[in-house]
Design an enzyme around this catalytic site. Structure first.
Site, mmCIF file in Angstrom:
data_model
loop_
_atom_site.group_PDB
_atom_site.id
_atom_site.type_symbol
_atom_site.label_atom_id
_atom_site.label_comp_id
_atom_site.label_asym_id
_atom_site.label_seq_id
_atom_site.Cartn_x
_atom_site.Cartn_y
_atom_site.Cartn_z
ATOM 1 C CE LYS A 117 42.503 38.834 30.463
ATOM 2 N NZ LYS A 117 42.656 39.092 31.926
ATOM 3 C CE LYS A 129 47.833 42.456 34.919
ATOM 4 N NZ LYS A 129 46.437 42.006 34.732
ATOM 5 N N GLY A 168 43.387 47.820 38.248
ATOM 6 C CA GLY A 168 43.791 46.954 39.355
ATOM 7 C C GLY A 168 44.097 45.537 38.919
ATOM 8 C CG ASP A 169 46.134 41.584 38.307
ATOM 9 O OD1 ASP A 169 45.381 41.175 37.417
ATOM 10 O OD2 ASP A 169 46.925 40.822 38.905
HETATM 11 P P1 NDP Z 1 42.852 40.286 44.920
HETATM 12 O O1 NDP Z 1 44.134 40.860 45.386
HETATM 13 O O2 NDP Z 1 41.592 41.009 45.197
HETATM 14 O O3 NDP Z 1 42.668 38.802 45.465
HETATM 15 C C1 NDP Z 1 43.629 37.833 45.225
HETATM 16 C C2 NDP Z 1 43.212 36.567 45.955
HETATM 17 O O4 NDP Z 1 44.042 35.496 45.530
HETATM 18 C C3 NDP Z 1 43.400 36.687 47.449
HETATM 19 O O5 NDP Z 1 42.465 35.872 48.098
HETATM 20 C C4 NDP Z 1 44.824 36.169 47.621
HETATM 21 O O6 NDP Z 1 45.105 35.690 48.922
HETATM 22 C C5 NDP Z 1 44.853 35.045 46.626
HETATM 23 N N1 NDP Z 1 46.226 34.842 46.169
HETATM 24 C C6 NDP Z 1 47.062 35.762 45.625
HETATM 25 N N2 NDP Z 1 48.258 35.239 45.354
HETATM 26 C C7 NDP Z 1 48.182 33.964 45.748
HETATM 27 C C8 NDP Z 1 49.106 32.901 45.737
HETATM 28 N N3 NDP Z 1 50.363 33.045 45.267
HETATM 29 N N4 NDP Z 1 48.665 31.692 46.193
HETATM 30 C C9 NDP Z 1 47.399 31.540 46.663
HETATM 31 N N5 NDP Z 1 46.490 32.529 46.713
HETATM 32 C C10 NDP Z 1 46.874 33.707 46.259
HETATM 33 O O7 NDP Z 1 43.047 40.054 43.351
HETATM 34 P P2 NDP Z 1 41.935 39.822 42.224
HETATM 35 O O8 NDP Z 1 40.767 39.114 42.788
HETATM 36 O O9 NDP Z 1 41.753 41.093 41.510
HETATM 37 O O10 NDP Z 1 42.734 38.852 41.241
HETATM 38 C C11 NDP Z 1 42.632 37.432 41.304
HETATM 39 C C12 NDP Z 1 43.042 36.838 39.971
HETATM 40 O O11 NDP Z 1 42.153 37.312 38.952
HETATM 41 C C13 NDP Z 1 44.443 37.196 39.471
HETATM 42 O O12 NDP Z 1 44.970 36.116 38.749
HETATM 43 C C14 NDP Z 1 44.179 38.365 38.531
HETATM 44 O O13 NDP Z 1 45.213 38.505 37.581
HETATM 45 C C15 NDP Z 1 42.890 37.908 37.889
HETATM 46 N N6 NDP Z 1 42.058 38.935 37.261
HETATM 47 C C16 NDP Z 1 41.672 40.046 37.944
HETATM 48 C C17 NDP Z 1 40.848 40.976 37.332
HETATM 49 C C18 NDP Z 1 40.318 42.163 38.054
HETATM 50 O O14 NDP Z 1 39.532 42.885 37.467
HETATM 51 N N7 NDP Z 1 40.672 42.400 39.300
HETATM 52 C C19 NDP Z 1 40.435 40.817 35.938
HETATM 53 C C20 NDP Z 1 40.836 39.572 35.326
HETATM 54 C C21 NDP Z 1 41.641 38.700 35.984
HETATM 55 P P3 NDP Z 1 45.943 36.604 49.964
HETATM 56 O O15 NDP Z 1 44.983 37.642 50.429
HETATM 57 O O16 NDP Z 1 46.348 35.650 51.008
HETATM 58 O O17 NDP Z 1 47.112 37.168 49.198
HETATM 59 O O1 2IT Z 2 43.755 40.763 34.139
HETATM 60 C C1 2IT Z 2 42.919 41.660 33.901
HETATM 61 O O2 2IT Z 2 42.208 41.636 32.893
HETATM 62 C C2 2IT Z 2 42.786 42.750 34.866
HETATM 63 N N1 2IT Z 2 43.446 42.731 35.901
HETATM 64 C C3 2IT Z 2 41.871 43.907 34.572
HETATM 65 C C4 2IT Z 2 42.558 44.910 33.687
HETATM 66 C C5 2IT Z 2 41.804 46.188 33.450
HETATM 67 O O3 2IT Z 2 42.388 47.030 32.760
HETATM 68 O O4 2IT Z 2 40.684 46.364 33.921
#
Ligand code: NDP
Ligand code: 2IT
Length: 448
Positions: A117, A129, A168-169
């Site tokens: 990525k 990670k 974050g993640d």
């Molecule tokens: P958040 O913690 O902000 O939100 C996660 C969301 O997904 C919440 O609504 C959560 O619900 C739900 N969730 C988490 N685990 C589960 C599960 N096992 N089953 C069902 N729902 C679930 O995280 P992000 O929005 O940052 O991340 C979401 C996804 O995006 C992840 O896969 C992450 O790796 C990916 N990502 C994030 C990036 C970023 O910049 N933040 C960048 C690229 C990818 P609940 O509140 O109930 O736990």
């Molecule tokens: O999965 C992802 O790309 C992230 N959670 C963001 C990683 C980052 O360094 O901003």
């Protein structure tokens, strides 16, 4: 996809043996290797340089104890991880996840994906990670702070602005990044851009919060355009209601689509009138409550327990933005049967291999995670640049750069899919384009 190349089959077998009991990691490796056959056939020099054997083995894996004290004065212990996967093209870069499901397999799959990525972003970042099996749900602010401080007390000796830059993640947003940044600065006695996703007053980048969700829509919009479609008037499902989901919903709506459903790990809401995103932000970002609260305000919307049900709602476009393997073969078949034409991934690896096979067999436009959600880490890269030059750019400047990067990522996937004889297969295109840059860098740097 069935793998035929004997070398790749053998490498996969060796990787499975060496990483037994790591199903998510093996799933991610299998997906990438299964699309590299045409590259391997044309580039025996990369095989000779041992690039593939090395690329599936993390450079370094750190596992550590995270002791902290809860509000009752009771000692608690979690496990912390940082996997520094690949530094061929830049310092290790990637998020930190706090969720009870976190284990080495999940952190390794995420670090492996991150390597390709980050290569696609066009910026000089390697892959890494980290995370912990700590569950932030139901914890007080004080408990979160003490946990983050303890996590960083150990992690700080392994990271640095030119070495490894976490962000974050799931379960880690600006609040947690702030606590970790504060602790790093205190222990190391230096103010550097060692984490991204920081708050705006202390070195964070404007538009980083929006970047993954907006970037997902920018990528998806390019994919739609290339196939004679657009977001305009489309019905969209967005799973999750966290950082990625909220800003995907915002941008898709801005593009003229109607988002009718969102979810969390307990259940999903369906609002046929279109999601009221201000309310979702209030519930999730401000109050940190459950998505079901939504129907207390919008009494004509529906709430259903369980996550998978969201994929049974008829839609044109599905944007999974929650977690890995949230769409299985069965959910994918239901999406297709209900007329879904596009699946584009905000989450990391949200589709099982069976789901991906179903998309490809049915002509669904498929935007793979490592390309479609790269806008978050790309903007983290822009945050690192701003920290290094001690400047901050306006929201518009960052957003414009992000938009340009997502366009170039789509073009790289599209071009590679055509060059290697799989036009329209953006999964293969993303894997190949991401791989080639890292592989060339690894070969040039020798067997290290
Ligand atoms: P958040 O913690 O902000 O939100 C996660 C969301 O997904 C919440 O609504 C959560 O619900 C739900 N969730 C988490 N685990 C589960 C599960 N096992 N089953 C069902 N729902 C679930 O995280 P992000 O929005 O940052 O991340 C979401 C996804 O995006 C992840 O896969 C992450 O790796 C990916 N990502 C994030 C990036 C970023 O910049 N933040 C960048 C690229 C990818 P609940 O509140 O109930 O736990
Ligand atoms: O999965 C992802 O790309 C992230 N959670 C963001 C990683 C980052 O360094 O901003």
């Amino acid at each position: 996809m069935a793998i035929k190349n004997a070398y790749i089959l053998d490498l996969l077998a060796r990787t499975e043996k060496r990483n037994a009991n790591e199903p998510e990691f093996i799933q991610a490796v299998t997906e990438v290797l299964s699309t590299l056959e045409p590259v391997i056939e044309q580039r025996p020099d990369l095989v000779e340089a041992g690039v593939l054997e090395r690329i599936v083995e993390p450079e370094r894996q750190i596992i550590f104890r995270v002791p902290w004290t809860d509000d009752n004065g009771k000692p608690q212990v979690n496990r912390g991880y940082r996997v520094q996967f690949n530094s061929a093209i830049g310092p290790y870069k990637g998020g930190v996840r706090f969720h009870p499901s976190v284990n080495l397999s999940i952190i390794k799959f995420l670090g492996f994906e991150q390597t390709f990525k980050n290569s696609l972003t066009t910026l000089p970042m390697g892959g890494g990670k980290g995370g912990s099996d700590f569950d932030p749900r139901g914890k007080s602010d004080g408990e979160i702070m003490r946990f983050c401080q303890s996590f960083m007390t150990e992690l700080c000796r392994h990271i640095g602005a030119d070495l490894d830059v976490p962000a974050g993640d799931i379960g880690v947003g600006a609040r947690e990044v702030g606590y970790m940044f504060g602790q790093y600065k205190r222990i190391r006695n230096e103010w550097v851009g060692v984490l991204t996703g920081k708050g705006i007053p202390y070195g964070g980048s404007l538009a980083r919060k929006q970047a993954t969700g907006y970037g997902l829509c920018y990528f998806t919009n390019e994919m739609l355009k290339a196939n004679g479609m657009s977001f305009e008037g489309k019905t969209v499902l967005v799973s999750g209601s966290g950082n990625v989901a909220i800003y995907a919903c915002e941008k898709a709506t801005e593009y003229g689509a109607k988002v009718v459903a969102m979810s969390d790990s307990n259940g999903y809401i369906y609002d046929k009138n279109g999601i009221d995103l201000d309310l979702v932000k209030q519930i999730k970002e401000v109050e940190r409550k459950r998505i079901k609260e939504y129907v207390n305000v919008h009494t004509d919307a529906e709430y259903h327990e369980g996550c998978a049900g969201i994929w049974t709602i008829p839609c044109d476009i599905a944007l999974p933005c929650a977690t890995q393997n949230e769409i299985n073969g069965e959910s994918a078949s239901i999406l297709v049967k209900n007329g879904c034409k596009v699946v584009s991934e905000g989450a990391n690896m949200p589709s099982t291999p069976e789901a991906i096979d179903t998309y490809l067999a049915n002509g669904v436009l498929y935007g793979p995670a490592k390309a479609a959600n790269a806008g978050g880490v790309a903007t983290s890269g822009l945050e690192m640049s701003q920290n290094s030059i001690r400047m901050s750019w306006s929201f518009e400047e960052v957003d414009e750069k992000l938009h340009g990067i997502m366009k170039s990522i789509f073009k790289a996937c599209d071009d590679a899919s055509k060059t290697y004889g799989m036009p329209g297969n953006y999964m293969a295109g993303a894997n190949i384009a991401g791989f080639i840059k890292v592989a060339e860098a690894m070969k040039a740097q020798g067997n290290v």
